[in-house]
Design an enzyme around this catalytic site. Structure first.
Site, PDB file in Angstrom:
ATOM      1  NE  ARG A 196      13.890  26.758 -32.871  1.00  0.00           N
ATOM      2  CZ  ARG A 196      15.114  27.202 -32.558  1.00  0.00           C
ATOM      3  NH1 ARG A 196      15.964  26.398 -31.936  1.00  0.00           N
ATOM      4  NH2 ARG A 196      15.478  28.428 -32.823  1.00  0.00           N
ATOM      5  CB  SER A 210       9.297  30.643 -36.594  1.00  0.00           C
ATOM      6  OG  SER A 210       9.999  31.833 -36.294  1.00  0.00           O
ATOM      7  CD  GLU A 267       9.505  26.329 -34.329  1.00  0.00           C
ATOM      8  OE1 GLU A 267       9.685  26.713 -33.160  1.00  0.00           O
ATOM      9  OE2 GLU A 267      10.096  26.837 -35.285  1.00  0.00           O
TER      10      GLU A 267
END
Length: 349
Positions: free
Chosen positions: A159, A236, A341
């Site tokens: 990520r 998320s 995130e």
């Protein structure tokens, strides 16, 4: 900046999937690469604070907004395997699938724009952008030049990439190395394989893979739907934590002490350690689906505990209060710190 549309005091909530965010002092819409580069050059020369806005799916913007200029990247379209940074991501994925081209099908249904995908190495259902990216076209704000950067130089990890968390430049376009022939990449995600009724490693028609991924995402409230508040989210909210190798035994022992030694802990190999499931930790820390934040204006999704959602009248402050509650609860119970995130603009946890 005359070639780009300019608006004063534009409220940003209408440009984010969370539907949160206060006003920008100035708001510019760039519909071509040339407009985008010219706008950024002008703002840089004036020393003006700048926020780049694509699909708004990975942003948490403060209620106070942004005291500077927001440049919305509204470029669109694709030519061969090069796609414009502002192109709606899922529309592009749908087009590749319709043409029988494989490689992006497991990334179906992800909101946002194409240019954002390499920045955080977007991934889902066993596929990451780093596996299919060829190169990007990049405007370097430090040198004032536009150049092509191959995927190998982008420092991809879970990520993230060398582009994340930096204002060094702007992605103008993205190129992918995709496959013709109508078949997907090998299916590697167990839940997706079960849904398709195939073994891990099997390749299936790309349309079948896309349909299955979209069905799974809808079941978790991860496909945008204005009528469904479970999708008023940034996807998320927390990344799956990676526990460094030296700490793995101690962390797993603490988790076992809390939940019981006979309870299996979802864990996956990761570079330099072990990746744990953030959703599993959140639920075992006592935060179930639909857990509410201040006044019920925000909550965890009723379908998926990793999504923090706006129930219709929330503020960014409400959302951050809930995020802190969940983060602190997991850390207190398991000694594992979750990290957000989305990008936090003019606000923090």
């Amino acid at each position: 900046m005359s070639a780009a549309e300019t608006v004063a005091q534009e409220v940003l909530r209408g440009y984010t999937t969370l539907r949160l965010g206060g006003p920008a002092r100035r708001f510019v819409v760039a519909t071509t690469d040339d407009e985008l580069v010219a706008a950024v050059r002008e703002l840089d020369s004036a020393g003006e604070p700048l926020l780049l806005l694509g699909g708004g799916s990975n942003l948490v913007i403060a209620d106070e907004g942004f005291d500077g200029t927001v440049v919305r990247i509204a470029t669109a379209g694709w030519d061969g395997e090069r796609v414009a940074a502002g192109q709606n991501w899922d529309d592009y994925v749908a087009a590749t699938v319709a043409d029988g081209i494989g490689g992006l099908e497991c990334l179906s249904g992800i909101p946002g724009s194409a240019g954002a995908t390499p920045i955080q190495n977007v991934g889902a259902y066993g596929c990451e952008i780093s596996e299919v990216l060829h190169s990007i076209d990049f405007y370097d704000r430090r040198t004032g030049e536009v150049r092509t950067i191959p995927a190998a130089e982008l420092g991809f990890a879970y990520r993230t990439s060398v582009l994340k968390g930096t204002d060094a430049g702007i992605v103008l376009g993205v190129r992918f190395a995709l496959r013709s022939g109508g078949l997907s990449a090998p299916i590697r995600y167990a839940e997706l394989a079960r849904t398709l009724g195939v073994d891990i490693g099997t390749r299936v028609p790309v349309a079948d893979a896309r349909d299955a991924v979209l069905a799974l995402r809808r079941g978790k409230g991860m496909v945008l739907d204005a009528a469904d508040h479970d999708t008023w989210s940034a996807g998320s909210f927390f990344t799956n934590p990676i526990v460094p190798d030296p700490d793995v035994s101690a962390v797993l022992a603490r988790i076992a002490e809390v939940v019981g030694a006979d309870v299996p802990v979802p864990q996956y190999p990761a570079q330099g350690g072990v990746k744990l499931s953030a959703a599993w930790l959140i639920e075992r820390a006592g935060f179930g689906k639909g857990h509410q934040g201040p006044g019920g204006r925000v909550s965890l999704s009723t379908k998926h505990t990793l999504a923090l959602t706006n129930r219709g009248t929330a503020s960014t402050g409400d959302l951050l209060t809930l995020a802190r509650e969940v983060r602190d609860g997991v850390r207190t119970r398991f000694g594992v710190t979750l990290h957000p995130e989305p990008l936090l603009i003019n606000c923090s946890l």
